[in-house]
Design a protein around this motif. Structure first.
Motif, PDB file in Angstrom:
ATOM      1  N   GLN A 106       0.813  -1.222   0.000  1.00 47.69           N
ATOM      2  CA  GLN A 106       0.000   0.000   0.000  1.00 47.69           C
ATOM      3  C   GLN A 106       0.845   1.270   0.000  1.00 47.69           C
ATOM      4  OE1 GLN A 106      -0.036  -2.587   2.112  1.00 47.69           O
ATOM      5  NE2 GLN A 106      -1.295  -2.188   3.895  1.00 47.69           N
ATOM      6  N   GLU A 107       2.019   1.246   0.684  1.00 48.76           N
ATOM      7  CA  GLU A 107       2.878   2.435   0.704  1.00 48.76           C
ATOM      8  C   GLU A 107       3.436   2.714  -0.696  1.00 48.76           C
ATOM      9  OE1 GLU A 107       3.237  -0.102   2.854  1.00 48.76           O
ATOM     10  OE2 GLU A 107       2.576   0.811   4.736  1.00 48.76           O
ATOM     11  N   GLU A 108       3.883   1.658  -1.369  1.00 50.46           N
ATOM     12  CA  GLU A 108       4.456   1.821  -2.711  1.00 50.46           C
ATOM     13  C   GLU A 108       3.414   2.376  -3.670  1.00 50.46           C
ATOM     14  OE1 GLU A 108       4.791  -0.745  -0.734  1.00 50.46           O
ATOM     15  OE2 GLU A 108       6.817  -1.576  -0.820  1.00 50.46           O
ATOM     16  N   LEU A 109       2.207   1.816  -3.635  1.00 54.34           N
ATOM     17  CA  LEU A 109       1.157   2.267  -4.550  1.00 54.34           C
ATOM     18  C   LEU A 109       0.765   3.715  -4.249  1.00 54.34           C
ATOM     19  CD1 LEU A 109      -0.610   1.254  -6.906  1.00 54.34           C
ATOM     20  CD2 LEU A 109      -2.400   0.808  -5.228  1.00 54.34           C
ATOM     21  N   ALA A 110       0.667   4.067  -2.959  1.00 54.71           N
ATOM     22  CA  ALA A 110       0.318   5.439  -2.572  1.00 54.71           C
ATOM     23  C   ALA A 110       1.353   6.423  -3.127  1.00 54.71           C
ATOM     24  CB  ALA A 110       0.229   5.554  -1.053  1.00 54.71           C
ATOM     25  N   GLN A 111       2.631   6.059  -3.032  1.00 49.84           N
ATOM     26  CA  GLN A 111       3.689   6.937  -3.524  1.00 49.84           C
ATOM     27  C   GLN A 111       3.656   7.059  -5.040  1.00 49.84           C
ATOM     28  OE1 GLN A 111       6.705   4.813  -1.112  1.00 49.84           O
ATOM     29  NE2 GLN A 111       7.523   6.832  -0.680  1.00 49.84           N
ATOM     30  N   GLN A 112       3.417   5.914  -5.698  1.00 49.17           N
ATOM     31  CA  GLN A 112       3.336   5.930  -7.170  1.00 49.17           C
ATOM     32  C   GLN A 112       2.209   6.832  -7.650  1.00 49.17           C
ATOM     33  OE1 GLN A 112       2.719   1.976  -8.778  1.00 49.17           O
ATOM     34  NE2 GLN A 112       4.620   1.284  -7.827  1.00 49.17           N
ATOM     35  N   GLU A 113       1.068   6.757  -6.974  1.00 55.02           N
ATOM     36  CA  GLU A 113      -0.123   7.460  -7.458  1.00 55.02           C
ATOM     37  C   GLU A 113      -0.208   8.900  -6.983  1.00 55.02           C
ATOM     38  OE1 GLU A 113      -3.568   5.035  -6.541  1.00 55.02           O
ATOM     39  OE2 GLU A 113      -3.092   3.629  -8.163  1.00 55.02           O
ATOM     40  N   ASN A 114       0.634   9.286  -5.990  1.00 53.16           N
ATOM     41  CA  ASN A 114       0.546  10.632  -5.425  1.00 53.16           C
ATOM     42  C   ASN A 114       1.919  11.256  -5.242  1.00 53.16           C
ATOM     43  OD1 ASN A 114      -2.510  10.574  -4.577  1.00 53.16           O
ATOM     44  ND2 ASN A 114      -1.619   8.661  -3.828  1.00 53.16           N
ATOM     45  N   PRO A 115       2.666  11.433  -6.336  1.00 51.37           N
ATOM     46  CA  PRO A 115       4.018  11.971  -6.168  1.00 51.37           C
ATOM     47  C   PRO A 115       3.975  13.349  -5.507  1.00 51.37           C
ATOM     48  CG  PRO A 115       3.363  11.936  -8.507  1.00 51.37           C
ATOM     49  CD  PRO A 115       2.324  11.178  -7.747  1.00 51.37           C
ATOM     50  N   GLY A 116       4.864  13.534  -4.535  1.00 50.20           N
ATOM     51  CA  GLY A 116       4.980  14.840  -3.889  1.00 50.20           C
ATOM     52  C   GLY A 116       3.959  15.124  -2.801  1.00 50.20           C
ATOM     53  N   ALA A 117       3.086  14.176  -2.512  1.00 50.01           N
ATOM     54  CA  ALA A 117       2.054  14.408  -1.486  1.00 50.01           C
ATOM     55  C   ALA A 117       2.659  14.331  -0.085  1.00 50.01           C
ATOM     56  CB  ALA A 117       0.938  13.374  -1.634  1.00 50.01           C
ATOM     57  N   GLU A 118       1.882  14.767   0.909  1.00 50.21           N
ATOM     58  CA  GLU A 118       2.296  14.627   2.303  1.00 50.21           C
ATOM     59  C   GLU A 118       1.801  13.247   2.781  1.00 50.21           C
ATOM     60  OE1 GLU A 118       1.728  17.035   6.544  1.00 50.21           O
ATOM     61  OE2 GLU A 118       0.131  17.071   5.034  1.00 50.21           O
TER      62      GLU A 118
ATOM     63  N   TYR B 218      -7.476  12.325  18.722  1.00 50.86           N
ATOM     64  CA  TYR B 218      -6.252  12.477  17.943  1.00 50.86           C
ATOM     65  C   TYR B 218      -6.572  12.477  16.453  1.00 50.86           C
ATOM     66  CZ  TYR B 218      -1.835  11.498  15.717  1.00 50.86           C
ATOM     67  OH  TYR B 218      -0.758  11.565  14.886  1.00 50.86           O
ATOM     68  N   THR B 219      -7.413  11.517  16.047  1.00 48.00           N
ATOM     69  CA  THR B 219      -7.742  11.372  14.629  1.00 48.00           C
ATOM     70  C   THR B 219      -8.471  12.614  14.105  1.00 48.00           C
ATOM     71  OG1 THR B 219      -7.867   8.984  14.930  1.00 48.00           O
ATOM     72  CG2 THR B 219      -8.892   9.871  12.940  1.00 48.00           C
ATOM     73  N   GLU B 220      -9.415  13.129  14.884  1.00 45.32           N
ATOM     74  CA  GLU B 220     -10.146  14.331  14.447  1.00 45.32           C
ATOM     75  C   GLU B 220      -9.188  15.507  14.274  1.00 45.32           C
ATOM     76  OE1 GLU B 220     -13.075  14.175  13.301  1.00 45.32           O
ATOM     77  OE2 GLU B 220     -13.605  12.223  14.102  1.00 45.32           O
ATOM     78  N   ALA B 221      -8.260  15.659  15.220  1.00 45.98           N
ATOM     79  CA  ALA B 221      -7.273  16.745  15.127  1.00 45.98           C
ATOM     80  C   ALA B 221      -6.376  16.534  13.901  1.00 45.98           C
ATOM     81  CB  ALA B 221      -6.437  16.805  16.399  1.00 45.98           C
ATOM     82  N   PHE B 222      -6.005  15.289  13.661  1.00 45.35           N
ATOM     83  CA  PHE B 222      -5.173  14.962  12.494  1.00 45.35           C
ATOM     84  C   PHE B 222      -5.900  15.324  11.198  1.00 45.35           C
ATOM     85  CE2 PHE B 222      -4.234  11.927   9.113  1.00 45.35           C
ATOM     86  CZ  PHE B 222      -2.874  12.120   8.958  1.00 45.35           C
ATOM     87  N   LEU B 223      -7.171  14.986  11.132  1.00 48.79           N
ATOM     88  CA  LEU B 223      -7.957  15.257   9.922  1.00 48.79           C
ATOM     89  C   LEU B 223      -8.053  16.768   9.662  1.00 48.79           C
ATOM     90  CD1 LEU B 223     -10.856  12.658  10.437  1.00 48.79           C
ATOM     91  CD2 LEU B 223      -8.970  12.500   8.795  1.00 48.79           C
ATOM     92  N   ARG B 224      -8.218  17.545  10.736  1.00 51.59           N
ATOM     93  CA  ARG B 224      -8.291  19.011  10.586  1.00 51.59           C
ATOM     94  C   ARG B 224      -6.936  19.582  10.169  1.00 51.59           C
ATOM     95  NH1 ARG B 224     -11.475  18.517  15.218  1.00 51.59           N
ATOM     96  NH2 ARG B 224      -9.700  18.974  16.562  1.00 51.59           N
ATOM     97  N   GLY B 225      -5.880  19.012  10.740  1.00 51.62           N
ATOM     98  CA  GLY B 225      -4.540  19.560  10.509  1.00 51.62           C
ATOM     99  C   GLY B 225      -3.921  19.167   9.171  1.00 51.62           C
ATOM    100  N   HIS B 226      -4.362  18.064   8.589  1.00 48.18           N
ATOM    101  CA  HIS B 226      -3.737  17.561   7.349  1.00 48.18           C
ATOM    102  C   HIS B 226      -4.802  17.149   6.325  1.00 48.18           C
ATOM    103  CE1 HIS B 226       0.094  17.358   9.544  1.00 48.18           C
ATOM    104  NE2 HIS B 226      -0.634  16.862  10.542  1.00 48.18           N
ATOM    105  N   PRO B 227      -5.588  18.098   5.863  1.00 49.75           N
ATOM    106  CA  PRO B 227      -6.713  17.728   4.981  1.00 49.75           C
ATOM    107  C   PRO B 227      -6.276  17.146   3.631  1.00 49.75           C
ATOM    108  CG  PRO B 227      -6.500  20.117   5.127  1.00 49.75           C
ATOM    109  CD  PRO B 227      -5.563  19.546   6.136  1.00 49.75           C
ATOM    110  N   GLU B 228      -5.030  17.395   3.218  1.00 51.83           N
ATOM    111  CA  GLU B 228      -4.577  16.902   1.909  1.00 51.83           C
ATOM    112  C   GLU B 228      -3.647  15.693   2.041  1.00 51.83           C
ATOM    113  OE1 GLU B 228      -5.833  18.093  -0.915  1.00 51.83           O
ATOM    114  OE2 GLU B 228      -7.039  19.413   0.349  1.00 51.83           O
ATOM    115  N   ALA B 229      -3.557  15.117   3.219  1.00 50.70           N
ATOM    116  CA  ALA B 229      -2.594  14.033   3.447  1.00 50.70           C
ATOM    117  C   ALA B 229      -2.984  12.755   2.696  1.00 50.70           C
ATOM    118  CB  ALA B 229      -2.512  13.734   4.945  1.00 50.70           C
ATOM    119  N   VAL B 230      -1.962  11.954   2.392  1.00 55.93           N
ATOM    120  CA  VAL B 230      -2.184  10.598   1.871  1.00 55.93           C
ATOM    121  C   VAL B 230      -1.792   9.633   2.994  1.00 55.93           C
ATOM    122  CG1 VAL B 230      -1.493   8.892   0.154  1.00 55.93           C
ATOM    123  CG2 VAL B 230      -1.769  11.291  -0.508  1.00 55.93           C
TER     124      VAL B 230
END
Lengths: 108, 169
Positions: free
Chosen positions: A12-24, A46-58
């Motif tokens: 899953q990490e490899e595919l995420a990186q392949q499909e989202n170059p340069g993402a956080e 924690y999860t709610e705070a994470f979601l607010r803080g990193h809305p564009e994260a992969v």
């Protein structure tokens, strides 16, 4: 937000990186939840705070809920919390992909 | 063509893989059995699978290691069952687990059609260490390699195929 899930070592990490170059990237969110529990934190807060803080994260994570219910209470709490947290991440994600044998299937 | 069939235990993946056999044209059909039946339970399993295969006209070849040495006539269809047992044979039976991805590619090259059955054992949330962790990592790597090599990949859930890649015959 995008989420890539799968069993352990499914790529899953490899595919995420392949499909989202340069993402956080945030790899292994199930382990992040374990760390939150270990330091006495509230995984959902924690999860709610994470979601607010990193809305564009992969985010990548392992599916951990398909075994027998663990005997040890802290393992039970972790699996439950990891599953619930990933439901929240998935709800906020524009794309959710499940990876089996390195192959992604878009669930959302 | 090369097909990879995955799924949990008791998902019906073997029966599904066997169901693919008559749909593919070949000169000779070989069932490549990789499990070493060492106890009563595994022998019963072998018997159940043998009964399941009756009528498919397959020749059974039992081999837990060194697939390069398997005698496969040109134009054959091979149903390899399964990767977890083959890996166990190579890893714990004094074989060559590092050479398996290449051996699988060579096997695919020698068959007219290759159907590979594997298992999904990766979502139980357990943390294993030592030999078990190495086995799981090696199996996952082998599964990914097989999936990349295959023309079609499907996961079987309650006997129902869920296509992941390509088109099944």
């Amino acid at each position: 937000m995008k989420l890539y899930i799968g069993g352990a070592y499914q790529g899953q990490e490899e595919l995420a990186q392949q499909e989202n170059p340069g993402a956080e990237f945030f790899f292994g969110f199930h382990e992040t939840i374990r760390e939150v529990l270990a330091r006495g934190g509230d995984p959902l807060a924690y999860t709610e705070a994470f979601l607010r803080g990193h809305p564009e994260a992969v985010v990548t994570a392992n599916e951990v809920g398909c075994g027998l219910v663990p005997v040890r209470p802290e393992e039970r709490a972790w699996r439950e919390a990891a599953g619930r947290a990933l439901c929240r991440v998935a709800a906020k994600s524009g794309a959710v992909t499940r990876v089996v044998c390195g192959i992604g299937t878009r669930l959302k | 063509m090369t097909i990879l069939v995955t799924g949990g235990s008791g998902s019906g993946k073997s029966a599904f893989a066997e169901g693919l056999v008559p749909r593919l044209e070949a000169h000779g059909r070989i069932y490549l059995a990789t499990m070493e039946a060492t106890d009563g339970e595994s022998r019963r399993r072998v018997m159940r699978h043998r009964a399941q295969r009756e009528g498919l006209g397959m020749r059974t070849l039992e081999r837990a290691r060194d697939m390069d040495g398997a005698e496969i006539p040109e134009g054959s269809l091979v149903l390899l069952e399964d990767l977890p047992n083959w890996l166990a044979g190579e890893m714990f039976g004094g074989g060559n687990p590092q050479g398996m991805p290449q051996a699988l590619c060579r096997l695919a090259g020698r068959c007219r059609h290759l159907i590979v059955v594997t298992g999904d054992v990766f979502a139980d949330g357990e943390r294993y260490d030592g030999e078990t962790a190495r086995y799981l990592q090696a199996l996952a790597a082998l599964n990914r390699r097989a999936a990349a090599l295959a023309d079609a990949v499907c996961e079987v859930v309650c006997g129902i195929p869920v296509p992941l890649k390509g088109k099944l015959p």
